[in-house]
Design a protein around this motif. Structure first.
Motif, PDB file in Angstrom:
ATOM      1  N   UNK A  37     -14.359 -32.747 -35.073  1.00 41.52           N
ATOM      2  CA  UNK A  37     -15.243 -32.264 -33.459  1.00 41.52           C
ATOM      3  C   UNK A  37     -14.730 -31.074 -34.269  1.00 41.52           C
ATOM      4  N   UNK A  38     -15.436 -30.008 -33.050  1.00 41.69           N
ATOM      5  CA  UNK A  38     -15.513 -28.497 -33.124  1.00 41.69           C
ATOM      6  C   UNK A  38     -15.363 -28.516 -31.059  1.00 41.69           C
ATOM      7  N   UNK A  39     -14.181 -27.467 -30.824  1.00 42.62           N
ATOM      8  CA  UNK A  39     -14.508 -27.605 -29.783  1.00 42.62           C
ATOM      9  C   UNK A  39     -15.107 -25.680 -29.742  1.00 42.62           C
ATOM     10  N   UNK A  40     -15.917 -26.055 -28.501  1.00 39.43           N
ATOM     11  CA  UNK A  40     -16.212 -24.576 -28.026  1.00 39.43           C
ATOM     12  C   UNK A  40     -16.284 -23.350 -29.216  1.00 39.43           C
ATOM     13  N   UNK A  41     -17.882 -23.811 -29.740  1.00 40.25           N
ATOM     14  CA  UNK A  41     -18.209 -22.723 -31.325  1.00 40.25           C
ATOM     15  C   UNK A  41     -19.092 -21.235 -30.159  1.00 40.25           C
ATOM     16  N   UNK A  42     -18.127 -20.792 -31.385  1.00 47.37           N
ATOM     17  CA  UNK A  42     -18.532 -19.047 -30.418  1.00 47.37           C
ATOM     18  C   UNK A  42     -19.500 -18.496 -31.134  1.00 47.37           C
ATOM     19  N   UNK A  43     -19.369 -18.375 -32.009  1.00 52.45           N
ATOM     20  CA  UNK A  43     -20.454 -17.565 -33.355  1.00 52.45           C
ATOM     21  C   UNK A  43     -21.088 -18.335 -34.817  1.00 52.45           C
ATOM     22  N   UNK A  44     -22.350 -17.870 -34.319  1.00 51.74           N
ATOM     23  CA  UNK A  44     -23.423 -18.154 -35.154  1.00 51.74           C
ATOM     24  C   UNK A  44     -23.625 -18.014 -36.295  1.00 51.74           C
ATOM     25  N   UNK A  45     -22.142 -17.506 -36.941  1.00 53.05           N
ATOM     26  CA  UNK A  45     -22.775 -16.665 -38.460  1.00 53.05           C
ATOM     27  C   UNK A  45     -22.997 -17.538 -39.212  1.00 53.05           C
ATOM     28  N   UNK A  46     -22.475 -18.540 -39.335  1.00 54.55           N
ATOM     29  CA  UNK A  46     -22.182 -19.363 -40.538  1.00 54.55           C
ATOM     30  C   UNK A  46     -23.654 -20.556 -40.419  1.00 54.55           C
ATOM     31  N   UNK A  47     -24.223 -20.515 -39.548  1.00 50.85           N
ATOM     32  CA  UNK A  47     -24.943 -22.106 -39.463  1.00 50.85           C
ATOM     33  C   UNK A  47     -26.730 -21.218 -39.843  1.00 50.85           C
ATOM     34  N   UNK A  48     -26.657 -22.187 -40.353  1.00 52.33           N
ATOM     35  CA  UNK A  48     -28.202 -21.827 -41.323  1.00 52.33           C
ATOM     36  C   UNK A  48     -29.866 -21.962 -40.537  1.00 52.33           C
ATOM     37  N   UNK A  49     -29.588 -23.308 -39.755  1.00 47.91           N
ATOM     38  CA  UNK A  49     -30.517 -23.347 -39.106  1.00 47.91           C
ATOM     39  C   UNK A  49     -30.919 -23.013 -37.720  1.00 47.91           C
ATOM     40  N   UNK A  50     -32.117 -23.244 -37.833  1.00 48.02           N
ATOM     41  CA  UNK A  50     -32.680 -22.006 -36.089  1.00 48.02           C
ATOM     42  C   UNK A  50     -32.564 -22.469 -34.825  1.00 48.02           C
ATOM     43  N   UNK A  51     -32.047 -23.981 -35.092  1.00 48.64           N
ATOM     44  CA  UNK A  51     -31.663 -24.599 -33.692  1.00 48.64           C
ATOM     45  C   UNK A  51     -29.964 -24.335 -33.004  1.00 48.64           C
TER      46      UNK A  51
END
Length: 409
Positions: A1-15
């Protein structure tokens, strides 16, 4: 589980990149796993809506916007109507049971909110509206207990925060069973539609996790959950109310002009966040509007009101609302107006301050007046019992920075 995610740097999916960048993600059961699924091709996800009224409101709009982005980024979005679960009622973080509705009332509500959902999500081929009455309405009680109930233990259900908060208030067995029904929805959509993701408000975290666990216990595929933050103002108050009640999405319950005005009159501190969550403006434009201050912030508020109203009621309705606002409130003598509202003839000063948003309650409004902090048409008022006579427009000011133009009648 991840709480209050703030950075999109590590994600690959557009959504997920969009969701994180714009501040939609409160919690996710497995961000890495979900990102991998979404990056490998289109996936199917859903949001559930119980039909407790004939209209959804601004609180639901946050989840609808998440589902809209899900479809816009190439995925298959399902809006699930609670034709069956509404007959039970979700006890999550409520002080009392929901009013019991008849099957006919629920059916009428489902039809009404289905239309609202389709307007917000757009008539795309990858947007589907389903009703859980299709499967829950036909299942027998004994069969349901054998197939689903056997995977739930009473101690685990009692440990749920949404249940514990209601134990002293007379939680019924009907409401107690709700979590099993919602969990079954996730599993059923996984089987029927290949659904892998359920989204919802932060109060649905426990129900979503139960559905994921039920799928695992029943030998189903790995499922994922994502929740959006609680919609609150910068001052910590629950957002989505007007002087007349909830900010409804149904034009017959709150006309497009009233809807537009509500967004136009939000507090300055809330504008940047609302632009991210409730518009599809490019982030560069969102950042530009978010830097505006003073009287210039009205440009950002109008952009917010226009964008949200266009999504909910259509671009034509948004244009008409802006034009009506201009005709009613804008002239050479009101260049510094920060709020613009309509009010009925004879409204009292206390109710007016609350309606405008200058006070959170009548008590606060009374303190402002007795502290000589309120001016009407340039005159400081001291009587909190006064009522406004018919007039075309009335200036109301609190302090130096808050100025409203009110159309009476």
């Amino acid at each position: 589980m991840h709480d209050v995610i703030q950075s999109s740097a590590a994600t690959r999916s557009g959504f997920l990149s969009v969701m994180i960048e714009r501040g939609f993600v409160q919690q996710c059961t497995d961000l890495t796993g979900l990102d991998s699924i979404l990056s490998s091709g289109p996936a199917t996800g859903f949001v559930g809506f119980d039909a407790t009224a004939r209209s959804l409101h601004v609180g639901h709009l946050l989840s609808l916007m998440a589902l809209r982005w899900f479809a816009r980024t190439g995925n298959r979005a399902i809006a699930l109507m609670g034709g069956a679960t509404t007959l039970v009622g979700d006890p999550s973080f409520r002080n009392s049971a929901r009013p019991m509705l008849t099957s006919e009332q629920v059916g009428e509500n489902v039809a009404a909110i289905s239309g609202q959902v389709r307007r917000v999500l757009g008539h795309r081929p990858n947007v589907i509206v389903r009703d859980n009455a299709e499967w829950l309405g036909e299942v027998g009680f004994i069969d349901f207990l054998r197939d689903v109930g056997t995977h739930f233990t009473v101690p685990r259900m009692l440990a749920m925060e949404s249940v514990k908060s209601r134990l002293d208030d007379g939680l019924t067995m009907l409401e107690f069973a709700y979590m099993m029904l919602q969990s079954a929805d996730f599993v059923e959509l996984s089987r029927r539609e290949g659904c892998v993701l359920q989204m919802g408000g932060s109060d649905q975290w426990g129900n979503i996790c139960n559905g994921i666990d039920l799928s695992r216990r029943m030998g189903g595929k790995a499922l994922f959950g994502l929740t959006t933050p609680l919609l609150e103002t910068a001052s910590g108050q629950k957002m989505g109310k007007t002087a007349k009640g909830a900010v409804w999405l149904d034009a017959s319950m709150l006309d497009p002009f009233g809807f537009w005005q509500w967004w136009r009159n939000v507090e300055d501190a809330d504008v940047p966040r609302l632009l991210r969550l409730f518009t599809e403006l490019p982030m560069g434009e969102v950042e530009r509007l978010s830097t505006l201050g003073g009287s210039e912030i009205n440009e950002a508020k109008k952009a917010l009101a226009n964008s949200v109203t266009a999504i909910v009621h259509g671009e034509a309705a948004a244009r008409m609302a802006e034009e009506k606002s201009f005709a009613l409130f804008v002239d050479a003598g009101h260049a510094e107006v920060t709020h613009a509202v309509e009010a009925p003839e004879g409204i009292g000063a206390l109710d007016l301050l609350v309606r405008i948003g200058f006070a959170g309650s009548k008590g606060e409004a009374r303190r402002l007046i007795r502290g000589r902090g309120v001016r009407i048409d340039g005159v400081t008022i001291e009587d909190d019992a006064i009522r406004l006579s018919p007039a075309t427009k009335v200036d109301v000011a609190v302090g130096r920075r808050r100025k409203a133009l009110v159309a009476i009648g």
